[in-house]
Design a protein around this motif. Sequence first.
Motif, short mmCIF file in Angstrom:
data_model
loop_
_atom_site.label_atom_id
_atom_site.label_comp_id
_atom_site.label_asym_id
_atom_site.label_seq_id
_atom_site.Cartn_x
_atom_site.Cartn_y
_atom_site.Cartn_z
N ASP A 1 -26.43 13.04 40.47
CA ASP A 1 -27.87 12.27 40.03
C ASP A 1 -28.36 13.07 38.76
O ASP A 1 -29.52 12.31 38.66
CB ASP A 1 -28.54 12.14 41.16
CG ASP A 1 -28.13 11.47 42.34
OD1 ASP A 1 -27.27 10.51 42.03
OD2 ASP A 1 -28.62 11.80 43.34
N HIS B 1 -29.49 10.56 35.75
CA HIS B 1 -30.16 9.70 36.50
C HIS B 1 -31.58 9.99 36.49
O HIS B 1 -32.53 9.58 35.75
CB HIS B 1 -29.68 8.91 37.51
CG HIS B 1 -30.46 7.90 38.09
ND1 HIS B 1 -30.62 6.70 37.58
CD2 HIS B 1 -31.14 7.88 39.15
CE1 HIS B 1 -31.48 5.84 38.23
NE2 HIS B 1 -32.03 6.82 39.18
N VAL B 2 -31.60 11.12 37.20
CA VAL B 2 -32.84 11.79 37.70
C VAL B 2 -33.67 12.25 36.22
O VAL B 2 -34.90 11.62 35.79
CB VAL B 2 -33.18 12.61 38.62
CG1 VAL B 2 -34.41 13.25 38.60
CG2 VAL B 2 -32.41 12.26 40.04
N ARG C 1 -36.85 16.89 42.87
CA ARG C 1 -36.03 16.50 44.06
C ARG C 1 -36.58 16.03 45.33
O ARG C 1 -36.33 15.28 46.17
CB ARG C 1 -34.69 17.29 43.98
CG ARG C 1 -33.67 16.44 44.70
CD ARG C 1 -32.48 17.57 45.18
NE ARG C 1 -33.09 18.59 46.10
CZ ARG C 1 -32.83 19.72 46.54
NH1 ARG C 1 -31.84 20.32 45.72
NH2 ARG C 1 -33.24 19.90 47.56
#
Length: 181
Positions: A57, A60-61, A112
């Motif tokens: 991810d 994306h993050v 996160r």
Amino acid sequence: MSEPREWRDILFPTIMRLGRMLRTSRFSSIGRTTHPFMDFFKGYEKAEAVRRIFGDDTEHVLGSLQVEFNPIVGYMGVDGADGHLIISSKYLNEGDKVDIHLDIVHELVHVRQFLEGKELWDSRYDYVERPTEIEAYRYAVEEARKLGLDDERICRYLKTEWMTEQDLRKLARAVNVVCIN
Ligand SMILES: [Zn+2]
């Protein structure tokens, strides 16, 4: 107000890699305006420490992460409302580059955790015992070791002005760093 600064002018060789990631060309503090993280912190999406935090991810993050440069806050943190990163413009301009990098790694762990819906400021725990902090510090310490920092230097990184000697010892123990004073 801090002057815009080219990061590369003040880097030393062992942190050239960090330098490339931390370099900002037109940096200024402009209140609560947020900016795309990746416009300012280039290459973090490729950093091993960061990929360990977000896995697949990562792009994306980081691609949707916003950063706010705030002239008032102390160092850096994560906004409780939407999880954007808040960084002190003064710290970013004047702080130690290695410390700043380790703090970014630390805060990205909180990003996160925020996305996972974790309680970042769980008041049942003291700061140095809070599981979300320990996890964030573990990533930062691991990165510090990768950069070749010894325990004495890592202890200096861990110690903040709001921490007592006892707090520092607790935190150091939790992240397997030997602090001698
Ligand atoms: Zn933290």
